[in-house]
Write a protein that holds these residues in place. Structure first.
Motif, PDB file in Angstrom:
ATOM      1  N   TRP A  16       0.878  -1.181   0.000  1.00  0.00           N
ATOM      2  CA  TRP A  16       0.000   0.000   0.000  1.00  0.00           C
ATOM      3  C   TRP A  16       0.908   1.222   0.000  1.00  0.00           C
ATOM      4  O   TRP A  16       1.651   1.458   0.942  1.00  0.00           O
ATOM      5  CB  TRP A  16      -0.888  -0.016   1.237  1.00  0.00           C
ATOM      6  N   ALA A  17       0.822   2.021  -1.065  1.00  0.00           N
ATOM      7  CA  ALA A  17       1.669   3.203  -1.218  1.00  0.00           C
ATOM      8  C   ALA A  17       0.887   4.470  -0.910  1.00  0.00           C
ATOM      9  O   ALA A  17      -0.131   4.755  -1.549  1.00  0.00           O
ATOM     10  CB  ALA A  17       2.223   3.272  -2.641  1.00  0.00           C
ATOM     11  N   GLY A  18       1.360   5.225   0.085  1.00  0.00           N
ATOM     12  CA  GLY A  18       0.804   6.539   0.384  1.00  0.00           C
ATOM     13  C   GLY A  18       1.692   7.631  -0.180  1.00  0.00           C
ATOM     14  O   GLY A  18       2.591   7.381  -0.999  1.00  0.00           O
ATOM     15  N   GLY A  19       1.479   8.848   0.276  1.00  0.00           N
ATOM     16  CA  GLY A  19       2.253   9.970  -0.237  1.00  0.00           C
ATOM     17  C   GLY A  19       3.743   9.821  -0.006  1.00  0.00           C
ATOM     18  O   GLY A  19       4.558  10.299  -0.797  1.00  0.00           O
ATOM     19  N   GLY A  20       4.141   9.143   1.086  1.00  0.00           N
ATOM     20  CA  GLY A  20       5.560   8.941   1.349  1.00  0.00           C
ATOM     21  C   GLY A  20       6.246   8.051   0.337  1.00  0.00           C
ATOM     22  O   GLY A  20       7.476   8.106   0.189  1.00  0.00           O
TER      23      GLY A  20
ATOM     24  N   ALA B  92      -4.441 -11.971   1.720  1.00  0.00           N
ATOM     25  CA  ALA B  92      -3.006 -11.666   1.689  1.00  0.00           C
ATOM     26  C   ALA B  92      -2.328 -12.187   2.958  1.00  0.00           C
ATOM     27  O   ALA B  92      -2.912 -12.148   4.053  1.00  0.00           O
ATOM     28  CB  ALA B  92      -2.796 -10.160   1.564  1.00  0.00           C
ATOM     29  N   ASP B  93      -1.101 -12.666   2.800  1.00  0.00           N
ATOM     30  CA  ASP B  93      -0.347 -13.094   3.989  1.00  0.00           C
ATOM     31  C   ASP B  93       0.658 -12.037   4.439  1.00  0.00           C
ATOM     32  O   ASP B  93       1.391 -12.250   5.405  1.00  0.00           O
ATOM     33  CB  ASP B  93       0.340 -14.443   3.754  1.00  0.00           C
ATOM     34  N   LEU B  94       0.675 -10.876   3.756  1.00  0.00           N
ATOM     35  CA  LEU B  94       1.526  -9.758   4.157  1.00  0.00           C
ATOM     36  C   LEU B  94       1.017  -8.476   3.521  1.00  0.00           C
ATOM     37  O   LEU B  94       0.669  -8.458   2.330  1.00  0.00           O
ATOM     38  CB  LEU B  94       2.986  -9.980   3.724  1.00  0.00           C
ATOM     39  N   LEU B  95       0.975  -7.407   4.316  1.00  0.00           N
ATOM     40  CA  LEU B  95       0.726  -6.069   3.779  1.00  0.00           C
ATOM     41  C   LEU B  95       1.881  -5.176   4.198  1.00  0.00           C
ATOM     42  O   LEU B  95       2.172  -5.036   5.389  1.00  0.00           O
ATOM     43  CB  LEU B  95      -0.587  -5.488   4.308  1.00  0.00           C
ATOM     44  N   LEU B  96       2.533  -4.574   3.216  1.00  0.00           N
ATOM     45  CA  LEU B  96       3.615  -3.612   3.455  1.00  0.00           C
ATOM     46  C   LEU B  96       3.084  -2.235   3.086  1.00  0.00           C
ATOM     47  O   LEU B  96       2.723  -1.993   1.925  1.00  0.00           O
ATOM     48  CB  LEU B  96       4.829  -3.967   2.591  1.00  0.00           C
ATOM     49  N   THR B  97       2.999  -1.338   4.059  1.00  0.00           N
ATOM     50  CA  THR B  97       2.486   0.009   3.794  1.00  0.00           C
ATOM     51  C   THR B  97       3.617   1.018   3.891  1.00  0.00           C
ATOM     52  O   THR B  97       4.496   0.910   4.747  1.00  0.00           O
ATOM     53  CB  THR B  97       1.348   0.393   4.762  1.00  0.00           C
ATOM     54  N   ILE B  98       3.563   2.024   3.009  1.00  0.00           N
ATOM     55  CA  ILE B  98       4.649   2.985   2.876  1.00  0.00           C
ATOM     56  C   ILE B  98       4.083   4.397   2.910  1.00  0.00           C
ATOM     57  O   ILE B  98       3.358   4.817   2.007  1.00  0.00           O
ATOM     58  CB  ILE B  98       5.411   2.781   1.545  1.00  0.00           C
ATOM     59  N   GLY B  99       4.369   5.127   3.968  1.00  0.00           N
ATOM     60  CA  GLY B  99       4.067   6.557   4.027  1.00  0.00           C
ATOM     61  C   GLY B  99       2.612   6.905   3.828  1.00  0.00           C
ATOM     62  O   GLY B  99       2.313   7.868   3.122  1.00  0.00           O
ATOM     63  N   THR B 100       1.699   6.162   4.436  1.00  0.00           N
ATOM     64  CA  THR B 100       0.286   6.497   4.313  1.00  0.00           C
ATOM     65  C   THR B 100      -0.305   6.768   5.686  1.00  0.00           C
ATOM     66  O   THR B 100       0.110   6.177   6.688  1.00  0.00           O
ATOM     67  CB  THR B 100      -0.499   5.357   3.632  1.00  0.00           C
ATOM     68  N   HIS B 101      -1.283   7.661   5.737  1.00  0.00           N
ATOM     69  CA  HIS B 101      -1.947   8.015   6.989  1.00  0.00           C
ATOM     70  C   HIS B 101      -3.263   7.272   7.175  1.00  0.00           C
ATOM     71  O   HIS B 101      -3.964   7.502   8.158  1.00  0.00           O
ATOM     72  CB  HIS B 101      -2.189   9.523   7.049  1.00  0.00           C
ATOM     73  N   PHE B 102      -3.634   6.409   6.217  1.00  0.00           N
ATOM     74  CA  PHE B 102      -4.889   5.654   6.307  1.00  0.00           C
ATOM     75  C   PHE B 102      -6.058   6.595   6.599  1.00  0.00           C
ATOM     76  O   PHE B 102      -6.771   6.471   7.584  1.00  0.00           O
ATOM     77  CB  PHE B 102      -4.809   4.582   7.410  1.00  0.00           C
ATOM     78  N   ARG B 103      -6.268   7.546   5.721  1.00  0.00           N
ATOM     79  CA  ARG B 103      -7.322   8.539   5.936  1.00  0.00           C
ATOM     80  C   ARG B 103      -8.689   7.859   5.976  1.00  0.00           C
ATOM     81  O   ARG B 103      -8.909   6.808   5.371  1.00  0.00           O
ATOM     82  CB  ARG B 103      -7.288   9.597   4.838  1.00  0.00           C
ATOM     83  N   SER B 104      -9.616   8.506   6.648  1.00  0.00           N
ATOM     84  CA  SER B 104     -10.934   7.905   6.858  1.00  0.00           C
ATOM     85  C   SER B 104     -11.646   7.599   5.549  1.00  0.00           C
ATOM     86  O   SER B 104     -12.287   6.552   5.411  1.00  0.00           O
ATOM     87  CB  SER B 104     -11.800   8.834   7.716  1.00  0.00           C
ATOM     88  N   ASN B 105     -11.534   8.507   4.571  1.00  0.00           N
ATOM     89  CA  ASN B 105     -12.253   8.306   3.316  1.00  0.00           C
ATOM     90  C   ASN B 105     -11.631   7.222   2.452  1.00  0.00           C
ATOM     91  O   ASN B 105     -12.224   6.799   1.461  1.00  0.00           O
ATOM     92  CB  ASN B 105     -12.318   9.621   2.528  1.00  0.00           C
ATOM     93  N   GLU B 106     -10.438   6.753   2.811  1.00  0.00           N
ATOM     94  CA  GLU B 106      -9.780   5.698   2.029  1.00  0.00           C
ATOM     95  C   GLU B 106      -9.771   4.357   2.764  1.00  0.00           C
ATOM     96  O   GLU B 106      -9.222   3.378   2.277  1.00  0.00           O
ATOM     97  CB  GLU B 106      -8.349   6.123   1.691  1.00  0.00           C
ATOM     98  N   THR B 107     -10.394   4.339   3.937  1.00  0.00           N
ATOM     99  CA  THR B 107     -10.486   3.106   4.718  1.00  0.00           C
ATOM    100  C   THR B 107     -11.920   2.847   5.166  1.00  0.00           C
ATOM    101  O   THR B 107     -12.139   2.129   6.145  1.00  0.00           O
ATOM    102  CB  THR B 107      -9.579   3.179   5.961  1.00  0.00           C
ATOM    103  N   ALA B 108     -12.901   3.420   4.456  1.00  0.00           N
ATOM    104  CA  ALA B 108     -14.311   3.267   4.820  1.00  0.00           C
ATOM    105  C   ALA B 108     -14.532   3.665   6.271  1.00  0.00           C
ATOM    106  O   ALA B 108     -15.131   2.932   7.057  1.00  0.00           O
ATOM    107  CB  ALA B 108     -14.789   1.842   4.567  1.00  0.00           C
ATOM    108  N   ASP B 109     -14.050   4.859   6.606  1.00  0.00           N
ATOM    109  CA  ASP B 109     -14.145   5.360   7.987  1.00  0.00           C
ATOM    110  C   ASP B 109     -13.532   4.366   8.966  1.00  0.00           C
ATOM    111  O   ASP B 109     -14.085   4.087  10.033  1.00  0.00           O
ATOM    112  CB  ASP B 109     -15.600   5.657   8.359  1.00  0.00           C
ATOM    113  N   TYR B 110     -12.376   3.854   8.588  1.00  0.00           N
ATOM    114  CA  TYR B 110     -11.585   2.912   9.400  1.00  0.00           C
ATOM    115  C   TYR B 110     -12.276   1.559   9.568  1.00  0.00           C
ATOM    116  O   TYR B 110     -11.906   0.774  10.446  1.00  0.00           O
ATOM    117  CB  TYR B 110     -11.241   3.511  10.773  1.00  0.00           C
TER     118      TYR B 110
END
Length: 557
Positions: free
Chosen positions: A223-227, A280-298
């Motif tokens: 998962w790629a965020g702004g970072g 998935a057996d692994l999620l690697l996230t990079i520089g993301t804030h997991f904003r509410s509108n992109e996570t279905a309000d978490y």
């Protein structure tokens, strides 16, 4: 040991021009005032000064100018109300972590804090700026101005970025300036200062654990965020090495070109992508804030095997737990992980490609006649061209997902969610990259927030196509009220005759009222060498298959 004598400048404006040249800035956005006149006069004489019609737009345009170039933008505003008008756009830059140098006037230094009602004076302006900026400072003397301006620029450019505000008393702007900082030099023409990377090093135990987890993964997702936009090369290499699927936040779009077969994109909350996350057996996230509108309000579930990379230590584990939290600069951390990457199951990589096709085809079908406009924009634009979007239904539904991005510098939108910023951002981006066309997607409601910037557009005449989706009000909120309420409140608005409005402003005009209009109208507008206002008559074009409502939870519903 001999010392180099300080460089002297006749006014603060001359000093500001010299510092901006060091920073590679050739265009400044702002509004002239009695409290910034020496600055504006020097910039207008030596560089390009763009007189926008509202201070909020000055910051939005400077913000997008920096985004489109991958560097720094500059805005000039007046003190008091002028600085206050800029505050909302500074919130946007702070939310997005984008680099803006905001220089605002201030009353004469002898009256600072006196509270006597000096014109344009406001209580604790520096406190206000500090609340909405990454860095805020007052210039206390003519001999310190150069150092403070450079310190502000460094703060804005240091990851994670943000706006830096400097207030400059007007009497000190008129004074002769003395620059004793001899470390700076003027860069070659056409170059911009790079972002300054913070280089924290992850804890060795966390890094070792992450390497083992990555090596064992057979169904990985990233998962790629702004970072991640700072680590495009390393991210592409990791995709190639693993065969993983790539989800993105809106801010991470273009980190890997979105026509890559492994790029699912900004579709994490779709049913097909949720199923991938479940398996998935692994999620690697990079520089993301997991904003509410992109996570279905978490409400989005992520795998327990989660490696999180972020240069901001506070972001690690803040929204979702991370089995291995790696505090570091994304390119460095990905480079350290790459030798341990293992190829995913072939069936997994095939499934990723199938999900990529499925989510796009589904959205393309769901937006009905607007799909023709999306297709026409992508066909008319060169591969690298800015698409600036305001907060409006076409942006939120397909502009932020389906309209492919190939470079993060082309992906300009209000990340904080504020309406009305799209046109100003588009103007800034278009002037930053005049050799390519820019397209702005806006709604009639959002455009009305800063309708005066149509005059800026007419005056500066960038290669900009402004596509206005006219549904007579605030469509997103109207759809929410229609779904959850028994009446509408505040969403149906008077709309101008856009053809007459364009004519009054000296802008070319075209109208899309049917799907077959999209390709010829958009291609002609994009090919022109100046601005065009394209109205999309949504009543005539026809509705989407399903009305768009944002992923916001309504209490009790």
């Amino acid at each position: 040991m001999p010392t180099t004598p300080p460089t002297r400048y006749a006014t603060g404006g001359d000093l500001l021009v010299a510092v901006l040249r060091e920073l590679g800035i050739d265009t400044v956005f702002g509004i002239v005032s009695v409290h910034n006149l020496p600055l504006v006069e020097a910039v207008d004489r030596e560089l390009r000064f763009v007189p926008v019609r509202h201070e909020a737009t000055a910051v939005n345009a400077a913000d997008a100018y920096g985004r489109a170039r991958g560097s720094l933008g500059c805005a000039l505003t007046s003190t008091g109300t002028g600085a206050g008008n800029a505050a909302g756009s500074l919130v946007e830059a702070l939310s997005a972590g984008t680099s803006v140098l905001h220089v605002t006037g201030q009353v004469e230094s002898g009256f600072l804090g006196s509270g006597r009602g000096f014109i344009h004076e406001t209580k604790d302006q520096l406190g206000m700026l500090g609340a909405v900026s990454k860095y805020a400072a007052t210039i206390p003397s003519a001999d310190t101005a150069a150092g403070i301006l450079r310190e502000a620029a460094r703060a804005a450019l240091t990851d994670p970025g943000g706006p830096a505000s400097v207030e400059w008393p007007v009497d000190l702007q008129y004074a002769e300036q003395q620059d004793t900082d001899h470390s700076a030099s003027t860069p070659p023409a056409g170059t911009e200062p790079p972002r300054i990377a913070a280089r924290p090093v992850p804890a060795e135990g966390e890094l070792t654990g992450a390497r083992s987890l990555l090596a064992a993964a057979r169904r990985p997702l990233i998962w790629a965020g702004g970072g991640a936009t700072r680590a495009r090369t390393q991210l592409a290499e990791l995709l190639h090495a693993t065969g993983a699927g790539l989800l993105t936040s809106n801010s991470g779009r273009g980190s890997v070109p979105e026509d890559h077969p492994q790029v699912i994109g900004n579709f994490a909350t779709t049913p097909a992508a949720r199923a991938l996350l479940t398996d998935a057996d692994l999620l690697l996230t990079i520089g993301t804030h997991f904003r509410s509108n992109e996570t279905a309000d978490y409400g989005l579930a992520l795998p327990e095997a989660h490696i999180q990379i972020d240069v901001d230590a506070d972001a690690l584990g803040r929204v979702y737990p991370a089995r291995h939290a790696l505090h570091g600069h994304a390119p460095d951390v990905l480079a350290a992980l790459l030798p341990h990457a293992h190829r995913a199951e072939e069936s997994w990589t095939h499934r990723v490609a199938a999900v990529r096709r499925d989510v796009r085809a589904t959205l393309h079908d769901n937006i009905g006649p607007q799909a023709a406009i999306c297709d026409a924009i992508r066909a008319a634009l060169p591969r690298e061209a800015v698409v600036a979007r305001d907060v409006t239904i076409p942006s939120s539904s397909w502009g932020n997902r389906l309209l492919e991005m190939y470079d993060p510098r082309d992906n300009v939108f209000p990340r904080g969610g504020g309406i009305g910023q799209g046109l100003g951002m588009g103007i800034g981006a278009a002037l930053a990259r005049p050799d390519a066309p820019t397209v702005v997607l806006a709604g009639d409601g959002g455009l009305a927030v800063h309708l005066g910037e149509l005059l800026t557009l007419a005056q500066e005449r960038p290669r900009l196509t402004l596509v206005v989706f006219n549904d007579g009000g605030y469509g997103v909120l109207r759809n929410m009220q229609d779904r959850y309420s028994e009446r509408r409140s505040g969403v149906d608005l008077a709309t101008p005759d856009f053809e007459l409005l364009a004519r009054a402003c000296g802008l070319a005009y075209a109208r899309i009222a049917a799907e077959e209009h999209a390709q010829p109208v958009i291609s002609h507008a994009v090919a022109s060498d100046g601005p065009t206002l394209v109205e999309v008559d949504l009543a005539s074009l026809g509705p989407m298959k399903n009305p768009f409502t944002p992923p916001v939870k309504i209490p009790g519903q």
